[in-house]
Design a protein around this motif. Structure first.
Motif, mmCIF file in Angstrom:
data_model
loop_
_atom_site.group_PDB
_atom_site.id
_atom_site.type_symbol
_atom_site.label_atom_id
_atom_site.label_comp_id
_atom_site.label_asym_id
_atom_site.label_seq_id
_atom_site.Cartn_x
_atom_site.Cartn_y
_atom_site.Cartn_z
ATOM 1 N N HIS A 18 -6.696 -18.009 69.832
ATOM 2 C CA HIS A 18 -6.208 -19.623 71.104
ATOM 3 C C HIS A 18 -6.029 -21.259 70.886
ATOM 4 C CE1 HIS A 18 -7.287 -19.880 75.247
ATOM 5 N NE2 HIS A 18 -6.387 -18.857 75.607
ATOM 6 N N ASP A 19 -7.472 -21.494 70.679
ATOM 7 C CA ASP A 19 -7.470 -22.598 70.802
ATOM 8 C C ASP A 19 -6.198 -23.929 69.777
ATOM 9 O OD1 ASP A 19 -9.365 -22.558 72.628
ATOM 10 O OD2 ASP A 19 -10.941 -23.517 71.577
ATOM 11 N N SER A 20 -5.771 -22.940 69.193
ATOM 12 C CA SER A 20 -4.500 -23.436 68.741
ATOM 13 C C SER A 20 -3.351 -23.503 69.129
ATOM 14 C CB SER A 20 -4.756 -23.328 67.037
ATOM 15 O OG SER A 20 -3.764 -23.786 66.090
ATOM 16 N N LEU A 21 -3.336 -22.288 69.658
ATOM 17 C CA LEU A 21 -1.504 -22.272 70.087
ATOM 18 C C LEU A 21 -2.118 -23.086 71.621
ATOM 19 C CD1 LEU A 21 -2.326 -17.876 70.268
ATOM 20 C CD2 LEU A 21 -0.015 -19.732 69.297
ATOM 21 N N GLN A 22 -2.590 -22.994 72.357
ATOM 22 C CA GLN A 22 -3.169 -23.809 73.338
ATOM 23 C C GLN A 22 -2.905 -25.296 73.154
ATOM 24 O OE1 GLN A 22 -6.726 -24.214 75.236
ATOM 25 N NE2 GLN A 22 -6.097 -24.177 77.471
ATOM 26 N N ASN A 23 -3.192 -26.164 72.074
ATOM 27 C CA ASN A 23 -3.197 -27.194 71.630
ATOM 28 C C ASN A 23 -1.156 -27.144 71.304
ATOM 29 O OD1 ASN A 23 -5.731 -27.892 72.613
ATOM 30 N ND2 ASN A 23 -6.679 -28.082 70.147
ATOM 31 N N THR A 24 -1.020 -26.549 70.279
ATOM 32 C CA THR A 24 0.418 -26.211 70.296
ATOM 33 C C THR A 24 1.617 -26.238 71.497
ATOM 34 O OG1 THR A 24 -0.516 -25.598 67.678
ATOM 35 C CG2 THR A 24 2.005 -25.573 68.945
ATOM 36 N N ILE A 25 1.465 -25.739 71.906
ATOM 37 C CA ILE A 25 2.040 -25.207 73.156
ATOM 38 C C ILE A 25 2.379 -26.613 73.945
ATOM 39 C CG2 ILE A 25 1.972 -23.763 75.307
ATOM 40 C CD1 ILE A 25 1.471 -21.535 73.412
ATOM 41 N N GLY A 26 0.788 -27.222 74.091
ATOM 42 C CA GLY A 26 1.342 -27.906 75.010
ATOM 43 C C GLY A 26 1.587 -29.794 74.446
ATOM 44 N N LEU A 27 1.131 -29.796 73.045
ATOM 45 C CA LEU A 27 1.351 -31.007 72.622
ATOM 46 C C LEU A 27 3.708 -30.417 72.286
ATOM 47 C CD1 LEU A 27 -0.651 -30.808 69.725
ATOM 48 C CD2 LEU A 27 -0.175 -32.832 70.814
ATOM 49 N N GLU A 61 8.618 -33.648 86.507
ATOM 50 C CA GLU A 61 9.495 -34.011 87.919
ATOM 51 C C GLU A 61 8.921 -33.030 89.446
ATOM 52 O OE1 GLU A 61 13.206 -33.476 86.831
ATOM 53 O OE2 GLU A 61 12.791 -35.618 85.164
ATOM 54 N N ALA A 62 9.452 -32.416 89.794
ATOM 55 C CA ALA A 62 9.607 -31.550 91.132
ATOM 56 C C ALA A 62 9.352 -29.708 89.984
ATOM 57 C CB ALA A 62 10.756 -31.440 91.454
ATOM 58 N N LYS A 63 9.219 -29.671 88.820
ATOM 59 C CA LYS A 63 9.054 -28.746 87.945
ATOM 60 C C LYS A 63 8.115 -28.474 88.192
ATOM 61 C CE LYS A 63 14.304 -28.072 86.850
ATOM 62 N NZ LYS A 63 14.490 -28.083 85.568
ATOM 63 N N GLU A 64 7.251 -27.133 87.526
ATOM 64 C CA GLU A 64 5.992 -26.907 87.444
ATOM 65 C C GLU A 64 6.030 -25.227 85.869
ATOM 66 O OE1 GLU A 64 2.797 -28.194 90.509
ATOM 67 O OE2 GLU A 64 3.730 -26.192 91.189
ATOM 68 N N MET A 65 5.396 -25.747 85.131
ATOM 69 C CA MET A 65 4.854 -23.949 84.798
ATOM 70 C C MET A 65 3.237 -24.069 84.889
ATOM 71 S SD MET A 65 6.262 -25.421 80.934
ATOM 72 C CE MET A 65 8.123 -25.508 81.354
ATOM 73 N N VAL A 66 3.375 -22.907 84.318
ATOM 74 C CA VAL A 66 1.913 -22.538 83.948
ATOM 75 C C VAL A 66 1.806 -21.334 82.702
ATOM 76 C CG1 VAL A 66 0.506 -22.891 85.740
ATOM 77 C CG2 VAL A 66 2.054 -20.177 85.505
ATOM 78 N N VAL A 67 0.788 -21.456 81.445
ATOM 79 C CA VAL A 67 1.046 -20.677 80.720
ATOM 80 C C VAL A 67 -0.345 -20.075 80.405
ATOM 81 C CG1 VAL A 67 1.389 -20.940 77.744
ATOM 82 C CG2 VAL A 67 2.819 -22.671 79.513
ATOM 83 N N GLU A 68 -0.284 -18.825 80.164
ATOM 84 C CA GLU A 68 -1.170 -18.265 79.812
ATOM 85 C C GLU A 68 -1.210 -17.729 78.328
ATOM 86 O OE1 GLU A 68 -5.155 -16.326 80.858
ATOM 87 O OE2 GLU A 68 -3.713 -17.411 81.769
ATOM 88 N N VAL A 69 -1.972 -18.290 77.990
ATOM 89 C CA VAL A 69 -2.121 -17.885 76.516
ATOM 90 C C VAL A 69 -3.245 -17.170 75.852
ATOM 91 C CG1 VAL A 69 -2.797 -19.480 73.572
ATOM 92 C CG2 VAL A 69 -1.774 -21.517 76.097
ATOM 93 N N ILE A 130 6.645 -17.909 74.925
ATOM 94 C CA ILE A 130 6.608 -19.090 74.279
ATOM 95 C C ILE A 130 6.298 -18.815 73.344
ATOM 96 C CG2 ILE A 130 5.402 -21.755 73.825
ATOM 97 C CD1 ILE A 130 5.765 -22.098 76.799
ATOM 98 N N LEU A 131 6.852 -18.725 72.327
ATOM 99 C CA LEU A 131 6.250 -18.017 70.972
ATOM 100 C C LEU A 131 6.417 -18.931 70.116
ATOM 101 C CD1 LEU A 131 8.927 -15.598 70.075
ATOM 102 C CD2 LEU A 131 6.487 -15.374 70.621
ATOM 103 N N ALA A 132 4.376 -19.620 69.523
ATOM 104 C CA ALA A 132 4.628 -20.665 69.127
ATOM 105 C C ALA A 132 3.813 -20.513 67.505
ATOM 106 C CB ALA A 132 2.705 -21.592 69.597
#
Length: 134
Positions: A18-27, A61-69, A130-132
């Protein structure tokens, strides 16, 4: 060649945690100038923010996204994401919701009951995936 076979061979079949996926997606998102936060409550309205803490929240900008990992995909998790999408919609939020997971989970996302649920979430609720890989 087959991308999944290549990734699986390189990683010796090991899935990212989980943590590795979360960091990879964020980066990854940061490379495209998204402002990224981890483990933050998101949404307003009558929904309890303690129950809606997303793994990755990104703004640009004016866009937001949320990711459930999710490091593994089970139907209960997809039901949770469905609930999040509905709660965000009811609260007036316009953020796009994504499921973030390991690229090696791709076969699970397109087959059987899980595949049908993912397809329904994508078709009816505009969920993204999102496939990481690391």
């Amino acid at each position: 060649g087959d991308v999944l076979a290549t990734v699986s061979q390189r990683r010796k079949g090991m899935l990212l945690v989980h943590d590795s996926l979360q960091n990879t997606i964020g980066l990854f998102l940061q490379t495209f100038d998204w402002q990224v936060k981890y483990e933050v409550p998101f949404g307003t309205g009558n929904w309890d923010p303690e129950r809606m803490v997303f793994d990755v929240v990104a703004e640009k900008e004016a866009k937001e996204m949320v990711v459930e990992v999710k490091d593994a995909i089970v139907s209960r998790d997809l039901g949770q994401i469905w609930g999040y999408i509905n709660a965000l919609s009811l609260s007036g939020e316009t953020a796009k919701v994504y499921l973030g997971t390991d690229i090696l989970n791709f076969p699970d996302l397109v087959a059987g009951t899980i595949g049908a649920m993912v397809k329904k979430l994508m078709d009816q609720e505009q969920m993204g995936v999102i496939l990481a890989d690391k």
